[in-house]
Design a protein around this motif. Structure first.
Motif, PDB file in Angstrom:
ATOM      1  N   LYS A 114      -8.580   9.484  76.311  1.00 53.53           N
ATOM      2  CA  LYS A 114      -9.419  10.751  75.895  1.00 53.53           C
ATOM      3  C   LYS A 114      -9.250  11.735  76.868  1.00 53.53           C
ATOM      4  N   ILE A 115      -9.507  11.249  77.962  1.00 57.08           N
ATOM      5  CA  ILE A 115      -9.698  12.359  79.177  1.00 57.08           C
ATOM      6  C   ILE A 115      -8.344  12.405  79.873  1.00 57.08           C
ATOM      7  N   MET A 116      -7.375  12.063  79.702  1.00 57.20           N
ATOM      8  CA  MET A 116      -6.090  12.071  80.003  1.00 57.20           C
ATOM      9  C   MET A 116      -5.234  13.292  79.375  1.00 57.20           C
ATOM     10  N   GLU A 117      -4.771  14.163  79.999  1.00 56.79           N
ATOM     11  CA  GLU A 117      -4.088  15.376  79.663  1.00 56.79           C
ATOM     12  C   GLU A 117      -2.548  14.853  79.237  1.00 56.79           C
ATOM     13  N   SER A 118      -2.031  13.941  80.159  1.00 56.41           N
ATOM     14  CA  SER A 118      -0.702  13.440  79.914  1.00 56.41           C
ATOM     15  C   SER A 118      -0.592  11.916  79.901  1.00 56.41           C
ATOM     16  N   LEU A 119       0.202  11.232  79.317  1.00 56.94           N
ATOM     17  CA  LEU A 119       0.392  10.001  79.111  1.00 56.94           C
ATOM     18  C   LEU A 119       1.885   9.725  79.036  1.00 56.94           C
ATOM     19  N   SER A 120       2.285   8.658  80.115  1.00 59.03           N
ATOM     20  CA  SER A 120       3.604   8.245  79.888  1.00 59.03           C
ATOM     21  C   SER A 120       3.559   6.734  79.721  1.00 59.03           C
ATOM     22  N   PHE A 121       4.447   6.351  78.809  1.00 52.41           N
ATOM     23  CA  PHE A 121       4.608   4.737  78.539  1.00 52.41           C
ATOM     24  C   PHE A 121       5.882   4.430  78.433  1.00 52.41           C
ATOM     25  N   VAL A 122       6.195   3.165  78.464  1.00 50.34           N
ATOM     26  CA  VAL A 122       7.434   2.622  78.365  1.00 50.34           C
ATOM     27  C   VAL A 122       7.207   1.601  77.023  1.00 50.34           C
ATOM     28  N   VAL A 123       8.759   1.711  76.331  1.00 52.00           N
ATOM     29  CA  VAL A 123       8.499   0.732  75.255  1.00 52.00           C
ATOM     30  C   VAL A 123       9.409  -0.489  75.548  1.00 52.00           C
ATOM     31  N   LEU A 124       8.905  -1.686  75.541  1.00 51.75           N
ATOM     32  CA  LEU A 124       9.564  -2.946  75.869  1.00 51.75           C
ATOM     33  C   LEU A 124       9.467  -4.103  74.608  1.00 51.75           C
ATOM     34  N   GLY A 125      10.383  -4.770  74.882  1.00 49.58           N
ATOM     35  CA  GLY A 125      10.491  -5.750  73.699  1.00 49.58           C
ATOM     36  C   GLY A 125      11.901  -6.422  74.075  1.00 49.58           C
ATOM     37  N   ALA A 126      12.189  -7.533  73.251  1.00 49.07           N
ATOM     38  CA  ALA A 126      13.331  -8.315  73.229  1.00 49.07           C
ATOM     39  C   ALA A 126      14.469  -7.347  72.700  1.00 49.07           C
ATOM     40  N   ASP A 127      15.590  -8.065  72.935  1.00 50.94           N
ATOM     41  CA  ASP A 127      16.978  -7.425  72.550  1.00 50.94           C
ATOM     42  C   ASP A 127      17.068  -7.191  71.051  1.00 50.94           C
ATOM     43  N   TRP A 128      17.266  -6.126  70.717  1.00 52.05           N
ATOM     44  CA  TRP A 128      17.630  -5.716  69.049  1.00 52.05           C
ATOM     45  C   TRP A 128      16.297  -5.771  68.441  1.00 52.05           C
ATOM     46  N   CYS A 129      15.161  -5.483  69.019  1.00 57.44           N
ATOM     47  CA  CYS A 129      14.043  -5.576  68.096  1.00 57.44           C
ATOM     48  C   CYS A 129      13.425  -4.216  67.581  1.00 57.44           C
ATOM     49  N   GLY A 130      14.319  -3.302  67.638  1.00 58.64           N
ATOM     50  CA  GLY A 130      14.261  -1.665  67.295  1.00 58.64           C
ATOM     51  C   GLY A 130      13.344  -0.838  68.259  1.00 58.64           C
ATOM     52  N   LYS A 131      13.493  -1.089  69.343  1.00 57.90           N
ATOM     53  CA  LYS A 131      12.801  -0.293  70.343  1.00 57.90           C
ATOM     54  C   LYS A 131      13.426   1.158  70.478  1.00 57.90           C
ATOM     55  N   SER A 132      14.809   1.443  70.146  1.00 58.41           N
ATOM     56  CA  SER A 132      15.404   2.552  70.285  1.00 58.41           C
ATOM     57  C   SER A 132      14.846   3.309  69.110  1.00 58.41           C
ATOM     58  N   THR A 133      15.000   2.679  67.941  1.00 57.63           N
ATOM     59  CA  THR A 133      14.516   3.307  66.626  1.00 57.63           C
ATOM     60  C   THR A 133      13.002   3.666  66.661  1.00 57.63           C
ATOM     61  N   ILE A 134      12.286   2.961  67.077  1.00 54.62           N
ATOM     62  CA  ILE A 134      10.940   3.417  67.485  1.00 54.62           C
ATOM     63  C   ILE A 134      10.653   4.657  67.930  1.00 54.62           C
ATOM     64  N   ILE A 135      11.388   4.706  69.189  1.00 57.54           N
ATOM     65  CA  ILE A 135      11.114   5.835  69.953  1.00 57.54           C
ATOM     66  C   ILE A 135      11.842   7.057  69.387  1.00 57.54           C
ATOM     67  N   ALA A 136      12.853   6.851  68.677  1.00 58.56           N
ATOM     68  CA  ALA A 136      13.468   8.172  68.016  1.00 58.56           C
ATOM     69  C   ALA A 136      12.658   8.314  66.817  1.00 58.56           C
ATOM     70  N   GLN A 137      12.121   7.684  66.176  1.00 60.93           N
ATOM     71  CA  GLN A 137      11.113   8.015  64.934  1.00 60.93           C
ATOM     72  C   GLN A 137       9.964   8.717  65.370  1.00 60.93           C
ATOM     73  N   ILE A 138       9.350   8.521  66.388  1.00 60.63           N
ATOM     74  CA  ILE A 138       8.161   9.149  67.231  1.00 60.63           C
ATOM     75  C   ILE A 138       8.560  10.530  67.572  1.00 60.63           C
ATOM     76  N   LEU A 139       9.789  10.508  68.189  1.00 63.04           N
ATOM     77  CA  LEU A 139      10.411  11.850  68.577  1.00 63.04           C
ATOM     78  C   LEU A 139      10.641  12.689  67.293  1.00 63.04           C
ATOM     79  N   HIS A 140      11.085  12.228  66.382  1.00 58.66           N
ATOM     80  CA  HIS A 140      11.358  12.824  64.810  1.00 58.66           C
ATOM     81  C   HIS A 140      10.062  13.353  64.387  1.00 58.66           C
ATOM     82  N   LYS A 141       9.095  12.355  64.522  1.00 60.83           N
ATOM     83  CA  LYS A 141       7.726  12.934  63.731  1.00 60.83           C
ATOM     84  C   LYS A 141       7.376  14.350  64.463  1.00 60.83           C
ATOM     85  N   TYR A 142       7.316  14.348  65.938  1.00 60.04           N
ATOM     86  CA  TYR A 142       6.682  15.391  66.484  1.00 60.04           C
ATOM     87  C   TYR A 142       7.760  16.377  66.759  1.00 60.04           C
ATOM     88  N   GLY A 143       8.748  16.611  66.187  1.00 58.30           N
ATOM     89  CA  GLY A 143       9.771  17.673  66.196  1.00 58.30           C
ATOM     90  C   GLY A 143      10.647  17.883  67.449  1.00 58.30           C
TER      91      GLY A 143
END
Length: 142
Positions: A16-45
């Motif tokens: 709540k008090i942070m103005e910016s936040l950086s995060f990394v998406v981790l997981g096993a091979d072929w579990c949809g990490k790139s897809t999740i990131i792209a869907q977030i980016l698409h949702k926020y324009g």
């Protein structure tokens, strides 16, 4: 913010008090990490429908199933042919409340150096888990 009663509440108060936040998406091979990131980016324009339509067409022409979201983060020819992330990339997006930096990292063992580099750039981690893995782990525990 109020005094936290649980670690989760402490994290929510910190966010709540942070103005910016950086995060990394981790997981096993072929579990949809790139897809999740792209869907977030698409949702926020940050990724247009036009670009997604282009990637959808290209992936079908290339004989692959629909990879329109994965190809937003997997940009090189090699990444697209192999169907996995190799390079570490950052993507930025903004909501009403804060700015985010999302770090896309590879999960394959051959690219651990790139993964460590990406983790070093992030303040937090989003861990993705493949549904089949959860079912499999559940059977092991029984």
């Amino acid at each position: 913010p109020q005094n936290p009663k649980t670690p989760w509440q402490a994290l929510k108060n910190l966010i709540k008090i942070m103005e910016s936040l950086s995060f990394v998406v981790l997981g096993a091979d072929w579990c949809g990490k790139s897809t999740i990131i792209a869907q977030i980016l698409h949702k926020y324009g940050e990724v247009s429908k036009r670009l997604l339509d282009k990637f959808e067409k290209e992936s079908y022409e290339d004989g692959r199933t629909n990879k329109k979201f994965a190809w937003v983060t997997d940009r090189t020819r090699l990444e697209r042919e192999w169907g996995m992330t190799i390079a570490t990339l950052t993507f930025e997006f903004t909501t009403k409340h804060r700015e985010y930096t999302c770090v896309s990292v590879p999960s394959h063992k051959d690219y651990v150096r790139n993964t460590i580099y990406g983790i070093h750039m992030a303040q937090s981690v989003v861990l993705t888990v493949n549904q089949e893995s959860v079912i499999y782990l559940g059977k092991i525990r029984d």
